[in-house]
Design a protein around this motif. Structure first.
Motif, mmCIF file in Angstrom:
data_model
loop_
_atom_site.group_PDB
_atom_site.id
_atom_site.type_symbol
_atom_site.label_atom_id
_atom_site.label_comp_id
_atom_site.label_asym_id
_atom_site.label_seq_id
_atom_site.Cartn_x
_atom_site.Cartn_y
_atom_site.Cartn_z
ATOM 1 N N SER A 1 0.825 -1.216 0.000
ATOM 2 C CA SER A 1 0.000 0.000 0.000
ATOM 3 C C SER A 1 0.858 1.265 0.000
ATOM 4 O O SER A 1 0.470 2.272 -0.595
ATOM 5 C CB SER A 1 -1.038 -0.005 1.126
ATOM 6 O OG SER A 1 -0.518 -0.525 2.291
ATOM 7 N N TRP B 1 -10.294 9.061 -4.615
ATOM 8 C CA TRP B 1 -10.781 7.750 -4.169
ATOM 9 C C TRP B 1 -9.664 6.743 -4.029
ATOM 10 O O TRP B 1 -9.649 5.959 -3.083
ATOM 11 C CB TRP B 1 -11.887 7.237 -5.096
ATOM 12 C CG TRP B 1 -13.043 8.185 -5.058
ATOM 13 C CD1 TRP B 1 -13.519 8.964 -6.071
ATOM 14 C CD2 TRP B 1 -13.832 8.512 -3.901
ATOM 15 N NE1 TRP B 1 -14.550 9.748 -5.642
ATOM 16 C CE2 TRP B 1 -14.779 9.495 -4.311
ATOM 17 C CE3 TRP B 1 -13.839 8.086 -2.572
ATOM 18 C CZ2 TRP B 1 -15.707 10.040 -3.429
ATOM 19 C CZ3 TRP B 1 -14.769 8.634 -1.706
ATOM 20 C CH2 TRP B 1 -15.689 9.591 -2.134
ATOM 21 N N GLY C 1 -8.829 5.031 -0.446
ATOM 22 C CA GLY C 1 -8.848 3.567 -0.406
ATOM 23 C C GLY C 1 -7.504 3.009 0.048
ATOM 24 O O GLY C 1 -7.439 2.149 0.934
ATOM 25 N N THR C 2 -6.425 3.538 -0.533
ATOM 26 C CA THR C 2 -5.110 2.991 -0.205
ATOM 27 C C THR C 2 -4.718 3.312 1.236
ATOM 28 O O THR C 2 -4.145 2.458 1.930
ATOM 29 C CB THR C 2 -4.038 3.540 -1.175
ATOM 30 O OG1 THR C 2 -4.589 3.591 -2.483
ATOM 31 C CG2 THR C 2 -2.809 2.675 -1.174
ATOM 32 N N ILE D 1 -6.522 0.858 3.432
ATOM 33 C CA ILE D 1 -5.917 -0.486 3.344
ATOM 34 C C ILE D 1 -4.615 -0.539 4.149
ATOM 35 O O ILE D 1 -4.344 -1.478 4.898
ATOM 36 C CB ILE D 1 -5.661 -0.880 1.867
ATOM 37 C CG1 ILE D 1 -7.003 -1.048 1.145
ATOM 38 C CG2 ILE D 1 -4.825 -2.149 1.763
ATOM 39 C CD1 ILE D 1 -6.886 -1.233 -0.349
#
Ligand code: BGC
Length: 511
Positions: free
Chosen positions: A329, A349, A353-354, A357
């Motif tokens: 990540s 986004w 998201g990363t 994670i």
């Protein structure tokens, strides 16, 4: 209720009370982000002064960890935690009542001392009082409370933030007194750990506690093992003993795991999340709040998952799954920030998201494992000193990363490609503005410019891509290092671990 079930409930209560120390750790480190804008307004603080107030806690934590390990081995775990809760309460009151910037900085050092001590004394206490089979989950409750403390500080800052009152930061600090009172009151009723008691020759008392907390079938064996290991120890000589050849391996593991935990940049993500999300294209203050709170909640939820896994699939597997996920990540984050202009609207986004994670992988591995492993690997006689060196390393590395993140990011940013972070102040006269920039930002003045069009001073952010790729590189080093040095301590008693080092065996041979 069977006796075993009864023991289980009791140790859960014990761990829950003691880990309030983790709540204070998370709360008192997290509280500053919401308080800073108000502090700045109250006392017209420069960036440098804000940095001093923020890092004062780290300085205190290093001092606290450095100064108290030996005391924990002499007077006991419980007494040290009791005193620490008083320092926590005192620190909260003093920070809330602070009459000047220096008063506040000094009070934050005092709070830091309490954080530094509790960061090793609490996991040490829980580890020594836990039954073998649930030790991982119980010590991880400390990490869970850290993450809950961070989120609680965000909500409490939000609750007390009153735009019309620049001094609303006072209550943000004062509320820290409540968990300190809970910790103090709860700890009065908790026993000292059986290992510390037996180590001090109080066999009867120690055995009684052991009978209350350990699996009934294992009490005799555990008692005998503790006695056996104590007989092998020479009189403890603190730091000198810690650096002897036999204990060099656990010492190296403790410093190493804390190095990896901090140098994968966890706190740059936790504390810069709002900025990262704004860079990625979200709008101002609202984005900042949503970002911080979502990162915080995902952190808590994933730590709960870790608690279920840690005594089942074990420490090593979680370590490798987690650090590999962190490495991937971080690489993705770095690449996305490099491709910032190409990604356009999609950037926001993929970054959100990363980042989430990344947090999941951290929370199932390095977060709980750092504190758990340092609580397991040292022999009884020098466990306090050993753990304090682990905690000290944690705070020291944390400070280095915090101090270098933005500088590092600038290093990898071509001039002119910095990212607009937002508006600082509005000054209409250009000469006045340039003067302001020079006095306010000193050496950092190059990061600020005067915008002729909007008549504003604009702060630019470096592109963090390079910094994240560097942290990804450290995650790779962490994986290679871990193959040799991360021990599998699942289901193994602290005494068996001690015995393992005595026989001169390698960490990865422990099973
Ligand atoms: C780390 C802290 C970090 C926290 C985040 C802890 O284990 O030591 O530096 O802020 O986890 O959850």
């Amino acid at each position: 209720m069977t006796e075993q079930k009864q023991n289980r409930s009791l140790v859960i209560v014990i761990a829950a009370i003691a880990s309030t120390g983790g709540l204070l750790f998370g709360f008192d480190t997290g509280v500053i982000s919401g308080a800073l804008p108000f502090l700045k307004e109250s006392w017209d603080l420069t960036t440098g002064q804000q940095e001093i107030i923020t890092t004062a806690v780290l300085v205190g934590a290093v001092i606290g960890a450095l100064g108290s390990g030996r005391i924990t081995d002499i007077v006991g775990r419980k007494k040290v935690i009791l005193v620490t809760s008083i320092i926590f309460a005192l620190g909260s009151i003093l920070t809330g009542a602070a009459s000047s910037m220096w008063f506040l900085a000094a009070s934050r050092v005092i709070l830091g001392i309490a954080i530094g001590i509790s960061s090793f004394a609490v996991p040490l206490y829980i580890s020594e009082i836990s039954p073998v089979k649930a030790r991982g989950a119980l010590v991880s409750s400390f990490q869970l409370m850290i993450t809950i403390g961070i989120v609680a500080s965000y909500f409490s800052d939000l609750y007390f933030a009153d735009e019309s009152n620049p001094f609303s930061w006072r209550w943000m600090f004062y509320v820290g007194v409540f968990p300190a009172i809970i910790l103090f009151t709860g700890m009065i009723f908790l026993p000292e750990t059986p290992r510390f008691l037996i180590g001090k020759g109080k066999d009867e008392e120690g055995k009684k506690v052991l009978e209350k907390v350990e699996d009934p079938a294992l009490v005799e064996e555990a008692f005998a093992k503790i006695k056996e290991e104590i007989a092998l120890d020479q009189e403890s000589v603190g730091f000198k003993e810690l650096f002897s050849k036999t204990w060099r391996t656990p010492l190296f593991i403790a410093i190493g795991i804390m190095f990896v935990q901090q140098f994968v940049g966890i706190n740059t993500v936790i504390y810069y999340a709002p900025t990262l999300f704004i860079i990625a294209g979200f709008e101002g203050a609202r984005a900042a709040i949503v970002a911080t709170i979502s990162v915080g909640i995902v952190n808590v939820a994933s730590t709960v998952v870790a608690m279920f896994l840690i005594d089942k699939i074990g420490r090593r597997k979680l370590y490798f799954i987690g650090v590999t996920g962190i490495m991937i990540s971080l690489t993705a984050l770095g690449m996305f920030f490099f491709m910032k202009d190409d990604l356009g609207d999609n950037l926001r986004w993929v970054i959100v998201g990363t980042v989430l994670i990344y947090i999941v992988f951290f929370a199932i591995s390095l977060g709980p494992l750092g504190w758990l492993i340092i609580s397991e690997i040292f022999p009884l006689k020098i466990r306090g000193v050993g753990m304090s060196v682990g905690a000290l390393s944690n705070w020291f590395f944390n400070g280095i990363v915090a101090f270098t993140f933005l500088k590092l990011a600038w290093l990898f940013t071509d001039s002119g490609s910095g990212i607009l972070k937002g508006t600082k102040e509005i000054i209409v006269d250009k000469a006045e503005a340039l003067q302001y920039i020079a006095t306010e930002f000193g050496n950092n003045a190059k990061n600020y410019k005067w915008d002729e069009v909007t008549h504003e001073i604009i702060e630019t952010m470096p592109n963090p891509a390079g910094a994240f790729l560097l942290y990804a590189g450290i995650a790779i080093i962490g994986i290679i290092w871990g193959m040799k040095y991360i021990p599998e301590t699942k289901g193994i008693s602290l005494e068996q671990i001690e015995e393992h080092w005595r026989q001169g065996k390698a960490p990865n041979e422990l099973k």
